[in-house]
Scaffold this active site. Structure first.
Site, PDB file in Angstrom:
ATOM      1  N   ARG A   1    -104.501 -45.043 -70.102  1.00 32.66           N
ATOM      2  CA  ARG A   1    -103.646 -44.816 -68.921  1.00 32.66           C
ATOM      3  C   ARG A   1    -103.550 -46.028 -67.990  1.00 32.66           C
ATOM      4  NH1 ARG A   1    -107.040 -40.380 -68.470  1.00 32.66           N
ATOM      5  NH2 ARG A   1    -106.406 -38.747 -69.927  1.00 32.66           N
TER       6      ARG A   1
ATOM      7  N   LYS B   1     -90.787 -55.207 -66.451  1.00 35.81           N
ATOM      8  CA  LYS B   1     -90.323 -54.370 -67.560  1.00 35.81           C
ATOM      9  C   LYS B   1     -91.167 -54.641 -68.790  1.00 35.81           C
ATOM     10  CE  LYS B   1     -85.341 -54.088 -66.628  1.00 35.81           C
ATOM     11  NZ  LYS B   1     -84.043 -54.373 -67.283  1.00 35.81           N
TER      12      LYS B   1
ATOM     13  N   GLU C   1     -80.738 -68.437 -69.646  1.00 38.04           N
ATOM     14  CA  GLU C   1     -81.139 -67.586 -68.524  1.00 38.04           C
ATOM     15  C   GLU C   1     -81.335 -68.419 -67.252  1.00 38.04           C
ATOM     16  OE1 GLU C   1     -80.975 -64.374 -69.078  1.00 38.04           O
ATOM     17  OE2 GLU C   1     -81.413 -64.080 -71.214  1.00 38.04           O
TER      18      GLU C   1
ATOM     19  N   LYS D   1     -85.282 -64.595 -59.885  1.00 40.00           N
ATOM     20  CA  LYS D   1     -85.405 -63.289 -60.527  1.00 40.00           C
ATOM     21  C   LYS D   1     -86.245 -62.348 -59.679  1.00 40.00           C
ATOM     22  CE  LYS D   1     -86.205 -60.471 -64.512  1.00 40.00           C
ATOM     23  NZ  LYS D   1     -86.520 -60.264 -65.923  1.00 40.00           N
TER      24      LYS D   1
ATOM     25  N   GLU E   1     -84.429 -50.632 -60.754  1.00 46.77           N
ATOM     26  CA  GLU E   1     -83.158 -50.916 -61.371  1.00 46.77           C
ATOM     27  C   GLU E   1     -82.083 -49.891 -61.068  1.00 46.77           C
ATOM     28  OE1 GLU E   1     -83.278 -51.312 -65.609  1.00 46.77           O
ATOM     29  OE2 GLU E   1     -82.097 -53.119 -65.488  1.00 46.77           O
TER      30      GLU E   1
ATOM     31  N   ARG F   1     -79.936 -55.344 -59.016  1.00 46.41           N
ATOM     32  CA  ARG F   1     -80.563 -55.974 -60.173  1.00 46.41           C
ATOM     33  C   ARG F   1     -79.562 -56.206 -61.306  1.00 46.41           C
ATOM     34  NH1 ARG F   1     -86.663 -54.372 -62.105  1.00 46.41           N
ATOM     35  NH2 ARG F   1     -86.816 -55.696 -63.916  1.00 46.41           N
TER      36      ARG F   1
ATOM     37  N   ASN G   1     -77.626 -59.210 -65.247  1.00 48.34           N
ATOM     38  CA  ASN G   1     -76.959 -59.014 -66.536  1.00 48.34           C
ATOM     39  C   ASN G   1     -75.695 -59.853 -66.683  1.00 48.34           C
ATOM     40  OD1 ASN G   1     -78.818 -57.234 -67.598  1.00 48.34           O
ATOM     41  ND2 ASN G   1     -77.883 -55.477 -66.563  1.00 48.34           N
TER      42      ASN G   1
ATOM     43  N   HIS H   1     -74.292 -60.717 -70.022  1.00 49.46           N
ATOM     44  CA  HIS H   1     -74.990 -59.863 -70.979  1.00 49.46           C
ATOM     45  C   HIS H   1     -74.115 -58.771 -71.571  1.00 49.46           C
ATOM     46  CE1 HIS H   1     -78.474 -62.070 -69.669  1.00 49.46           C
ATOM     47  NE2 HIS H   1     -79.279 -61.369 -70.455  1.00 49.46           N
TER      48      HIS H   1
ATOM     49  N   HIS I   1     -74.197 -58.845 -75.336  1.00 59.27           N
ATOM     50  CA  HIS I   1     -74.684 -57.754 -76.182  1.00 59.27           C
ATOM     51  C   HIS I   1     -73.676 -57.413 -77.265  1.00 59.27           C
ATOM     52  CE1 HIS I   1     -77.733 -56.256 -72.971  1.00 59.27           C
ATOM     53  NE2 HIS I   1     -78.273 -57.118 -73.802  1.00 59.27           N
TER      54      HIS I   1
ATOM     55  N   HIS J   1     -80.533 -64.151 -78.592  1.00 63.76           N
ATOM     56  CA  HIS J   1     -80.072 -63.498 -77.364  1.00 63.76           C
ATOM     57  C   HIS J   1     -79.476 -64.516 -76.386  1.00 63.76           C
ATOM     58  CE1 HIS J   1     -80.096 -60.866 -73.862  1.00 63.76           C
ATOM     59  NE2 HIS J   1     -80.834 -61.763 -73.225  1.00 63.76           N
TER      60      HIS J   1
HETATM   61  N1  LIG Z   1     -89.220 -57.700 -70.039  1.00 65.83           N
HETATM   62  C1  LIG Z   1     -88.071 -58.270 -69.685  1.00 65.83           C
HETATM   63  O1  LIG Z   1     -87.657 -58.223 -68.528  1.00 65.83           O
HETATM   64  C2  LIG Z   1     -87.286 -59.029 -70.716  1.00 65.83           C
HETATM   65  C3  LIG Z   1     -86.263 -59.890 -70.335  1.00 65.83           C
HETATM   66  C4  LIG Z   1     -85.617 -60.617 -71.322  1.00 65.83           C
HETATM   67  C5  LIG Z   1     -85.979 -60.467 -72.639  1.00 65.83           C
HETATM   68  N2  LIG Z   1     -86.960 -59.616 -72.971  1.00 65.83           N
HETATM   69  C6  LIG Z   1     -87.396 -59.442 -74.367  1.00 65.83           C
HETATM   70  O2  LIG Z   1     -87.954 -60.666 -74.803  1.00 65.83           O
HETATM   71  C7  LIG Z   1     -87.775 -60.782 -76.203  1.00 65.83           C
HETATM   72  C8  LIG Z   1     -87.242 -62.143 -76.488  1.00 65.83           C
HETATM   73  O3  LIG Z   1     -88.190 -63.082 -76.048  1.00 65.83           O
HETATM   74  P1  LIG Z   1     -88.238 -64.528 -76.673  1.00 65.83           P
HETATM   75  O4  LIG Z   1     -86.909 -65.113 -76.614  1.00 65.83           O
HETATM   76  O5  LIG Z   1     -89.384 -65.216 -76.023  1.00 65.83           O
HETATM   77  O6  LIG Z   1     -88.505 -64.232 -78.228  1.00 65.83           O
HETATM   78  P2  LIG Z   1     -89.837 -64.223 -79.104  1.00 65.83           P
HETATM   79  O7  LIG Z   1     -90.972 -63.676 -78.381  1.00 65.83           O
HETATM   80  O8  LIG Z   1     -89.472 -63.562 -80.393  1.00 65.83           O
HETATM   81  O9  LIG Z   1     -90.084 -65.780 -79.377  1.00 65.83           O
HETATM   82  C9  LIG Z   1     -89.143 -66.510 -80.100  1.00 65.83           C
HETATM   83  C10 LIG Z   1     -89.797 -67.234 -81.291  1.00 65.83           C
HETATM   84  O10 LIG Z   1     -90.532 -68.345 -80.811  1.00 65.83           O
HETATM   85  C11 LIG Z   1     -91.860 -68.294 -81.293  1.00 65.83           C
HETATM   86  N3  LIG Z   1     -92.678 -68.957 -80.277  1.00 65.83           N
HETATM   87  C12 LIG Z   1     -93.060 -68.451 -79.108  1.00 65.83           C
HETATM   88  N4  LIG Z   1     -93.687 -69.383 -78.384  1.00 65.83           N
HETATM   89  C13 LIG Z   1     -93.712 -70.510 -79.140  1.00 65.83           C
HETATM   90  C14 LIG Z   1     -94.218 -71.807 -78.941  1.00 65.83           C
HETATM   91  N5  LIG Z   1     -94.780 -72.157 -77.780  1.00 65.83           N
HETATM   92  N6  LIG Z   1     -94.090 -72.692 -79.935  1.00 65.83           N
HETATM   93  C15 LIG Z   1     -93.459 -72.361 -81.092  1.00 65.83           C
HETATM   94  N7  LIG Z   1     -92.941 -71.146 -81.327  1.00 65.83           N
HETATM   95  C16 LIG Z   1     -93.074 -70.228 -80.349  1.00 65.83           C
HETATM   96  C17 LIG Z   1     -92.101 -66.842 -81.494  1.00 65.83           C
HETATM   97  O11 LIG Z   1     -93.173 -66.615 -82.378  1.00 65.83           O
HETATM   98  C18 LIG Z   1     -90.769 -66.391 -82.052  1.00 65.83           C
HETATM   99  O12 LIG Z   1     -90.700 -66.686 -83.418  1.00 65.83           O
HETATM  100  C19 LIG Z   1     -86.858 -59.651 -76.622  1.00 65.83           C
HETATM  101  O13 LIG Z   1     -87.623 -58.646 -77.258  1.00 65.83           O
HETATM  102  C20 LIG Z   1     -86.283 -59.142 -75.311  1.00 65.83           C
HETATM  103  O14 LIG Z   1     -86.000 -57.755 -75.353  1.00 65.83           O
HETATM  104  C21 LIG Z   1     -87.620 -58.894 -72.043  1.00 65.83           C
HETATM  105 ZN   LIG Z   2     -81.169 -62.042 -71.168  1.00 64.86          ZN
END
Ligand SMILES: NC(=O)c1ccc[n+]([C@@H]2O[C@H](COP(=O)([O-])OP(=O)(O)OC[C@H]3O[C@@H](n4cnc5c(N)ncnc54)[C@H](O)[C@@H]3O)[C@@H](O)[C@H]2O)c1
Ligand SMILES: [Zn+2]
Ligand SMILES: NC(=O)c1ccc[n+]([C@@H]2O[C@H](COP(=O)([O-])OP(=O)(O)OC[C@H]3O[C@@H](n4cnc5c(N)ncnc54)[C@H](O)[C@@H]3O)[C@@H](O)[C@H]2O)c1
Ligand SMILES: [Zn+2]
Lengths: 359, 359
Positions: free
Chosen positions: A119, A141, A183, A225, A235, A239, A243, A246, A250, A263
């Site tokens: 929890r 999030k 971003e 942000k 949200e 907020r 997007n 986006h 999307h 993305h």
């Molecule tokens: N929580 C939120 O507010 C929020 C906002 C935007 C996106 N997201 C989420 O984030 C995710 C996307 O994140 P991302 O773009 O970081 O993708 P990711 O975590 O998949 O990383 C991208 C790739 O880079 C690799 N990688 C990471 N750090 C590295 C480093 N220092 N050196 C070499 N390789 C590295 C990872 O292993 C992966 O293969 C999605 O699931 C999305 O839904 C969440």
């Molecule tokens: Zn985004």
């Protein structure tokens, strides 16, 4: 090193930003107990885990490492169970702190594990992608995907500390770096024309991973942000401007199949289309659209939309909103640095798509 | 009809208690949107779903029903996924309200689904076991079991309304009713000698399901539990007294294998042993122990512990605490209605077990 305090909910937490923030900031000081579980993945672990665990070892912590498979396709309940099982097998209790070492996927999953293990246990974000440093690690999030929808299961849950160590970005593939820049550009475009101007001047340095430039872009992104999120933590209204790009983005991701474009790449093109729509409504002039498009392109992002029939674009964009029984609301720019949220007549959107994105 | 306001966190919510509370209280008024998803199980659904859905239909709500398999063994991530999938298939959005119709298992799972579906949707508890009405629906604990431990995954998440309709108890098996009475007796024993006296006088009426007696026992239990929980919502200190009888009780459940004795039955015997330990420490006299034991027996609960070797008892009781790196802390009575939390020398516990519970 930069340091920023994010105040959300009753709790506020620091973000430390810098080369070697892992070694230099006082993040270990927020860990209460002795037991720490680091969650990473099979790509990031070999590159950056040693620096993290040696800092924890030096502080006398007892460390369990959980290594997940790499990829958005593993952001599932099954992978989450790997975390829970490892925590239970290591007899982690409610005082155990989880540390997420990785990109947004590892961060979202670890945050959700922290929100729900016994929890709720404390957690710390160590984002290692630019996207995670400027976006996903701020705002609280957390969550996983469901076979019937992305990010459908989750919780709002704040970390105790975010450590954005810029040195971890050295190993990031160029394409992922550009995706993160999308971003950053978005943050300037929606609320801060001055920051957008700064990005324009420093875009080559950013792409070349200049530490000072990256540091400022991460800091300002986190500030923007967190300012936008504060006051709308759950949200409901403003907020939504985060997007920007986006809704179109999307549609690109879904239309081409998730993972074909990153993305951030889809958001790059999405911002161009949203700017064109803003122009069509008389909110933005051609020079401003050109400027934004050029910054996006120089960041290494696509600026031309993949060609799809207009009907398909519209269907893909309506899909989320239909579920909410509402109309599609667009994030538009009334001038660079000034985003607004509005419903737009579908015929006008179709016109813009026909001109800039139609098959 | 009784009504009670529970103030926890920033939010307070009402509990309505009475025969036909489902028809008479204004619980539907707290539902904002049109869409409602009722989660129940295959036993409770056929008995009580119609009353609930007809009230929702009459209020113009659009209702999706999710029927789970019945049993603690289904309180798992797999069953939780049935809920998520049904919600997504019915295109439930963030304004959808979840309603839990069932005992503690349905309530805990539905509450956790509500805490995590789209990062949190409103939910309402309609507890249909006495245990759920007097215990599990108050306090905000939600969750599921993990193969490596009970209730290991979950969240603190408060309902918007609790509707304790006493008429639903008409169909409850007698053994389940008695199990619920164990928690009612516990509430008197730990903080309210007057209530314990009332239970003593009304125990036959309670077992006979007299509506007035049940109503008062549910009301007073909810008051006591919410008072104890308030100020310790996240379970750090005083809330532990709610575990009176549970340290010994858990050893019974785990020792015999979960499900052989009902939780309430194990707690019944656990309270007798905890009272004996209190007596051994000079905190309770023989007459008080006898009185408590007699109330427990007349509630239809076992008062003699199953025989296990003393070593096994001690190991089973230490298991949770060892994980937390601590000693076993016992909930003891310094007089009926006055619980305290203390570490006790293991040799003394062993002595009590040898006399009252040894193989
Ligand atoms: N929580 C939120 O507010 C929020 C906002 C935007 C996106 N997201 C989420 O984030 C995710 C996307 O994140 P991302 O773009 O970081 O993708 P990711 O975590 O998949 O990383 C991208 C790739 O880079 C690799 N990688 C990471 N750090 C590295 C480093 N220092 N050196 C070499 N390789 C590295 C990872 O292993 C992966 O293969 C999605 O699931 C999305 O839904 C969440
Ligand atoms: Zn985004
Ligand atoms: N969240 C909390 O704070 C908290 C507190 C105590 C217990 N719990 C949890 O509650 C669960 C136990 O709850 P429970 O004792 O209600 O068990 P339960 O939900 O399994 O219900 C017991 C049995 O009675 C049936 N039943 C329910 N209502 C009925 C009715 N009106 N008529 C006929 N049959 C009916 C159920 O289908 C089930 O077979 C455990 O999982 C426990 O961990 C949670
Ligand atoms: Zn109990």
């Amino acid at each position: 090193m930069h340091r920023l305090e994010v105040a959300l909910d009753e709790r506020s937490y620091p973000i430390a930003i810098g080369r070697d923030a892992l070694a230099q900031s006082d993040w270990i000081g927020v860990i209460r107990g002795k037991q720490v579980a680091v969650v990473t993945n099979e790509t990031v672990g070999p590159l950056h885990l040693a620096k993290l665990t040696s800092a924890l070892d030096a502080a006398g912590k007892s460390v369990t490492v959980v290594t997940l498979p790499d990829g958005e396709e593993y952001k599932t309940a099954e992978t989450l169970d790997l975390i829970y099982s490892a925590l239970l097998e290591a007899r982690c209790d409610r005082k155990t702190t989880l540390v997420a070492l990785g990109g947004g996927v590892v961060g979202d999953m670890t945050g959700f594990a922290a929100a729900t293990y016994m929890r709720g246990v404390p957690f710390i974000q160590v984002p290692t992608t630019l996207l995670a440093q400027v976006d996903s690690s701020v705002g609280g999030k957390t969550g996983i995907n469901h076979r019937l929808g992305k990010n459908m299961i989750g919780a709002f849950y704040q970390p105790r500390f975010v450590v954005a160590d810029l040195a971890t970005l050295d190993t990031l593939p160029a394409r992922e770096l550009s995706a993160g820049l999308a971003e950053v550009i978005k943050h300037g475009a929606i609320v801060d024309a001055g920051f957008l101007g700064w990005i324009e001047e420093n875009i080559d340095a950013l792409v070349a991973r200049d530490a000072a430039a990256l540091g400022h872009s991460v800091l300002r992104s986190c500030e923007i942000k967190s300012e936008v999120v504060a006051g709308d933590e759950f949200e409901s209204g403003r907020r939504a401007i985060l997007n920007f790009g986006h809704t179109f983005g999307h549609a690109v991701e879904a239309g081409l199949g998730y993972g074909v474009w990153l993305h951030g790449e889809a958001v790059g093109v999405g911002m161009v289309l949203a700017a064109r729509l803003s122009q069509r409504l008389g909110y933005l002039d051609e020079a401003a659209v050109q400027r934004l498009t050029s910054i996006i392109g120089r960041a290494g992002l696509p600026t031309r939309a993949p060609e799809m029939p207009v009907k398909r674009w519209l269907n893909l964009m309506a899909v989320d909103k239909k579920a909410e029984g509402g109309e599609v609301r667009y994030i538009l720019l009334r001038g660079l640095g000034n985003a607004v949220v509005e419903a737009v007549d579908e015929a006008i959107v179709a016109e813009v798509l026909r001109e800039h994105a139609a098959a």
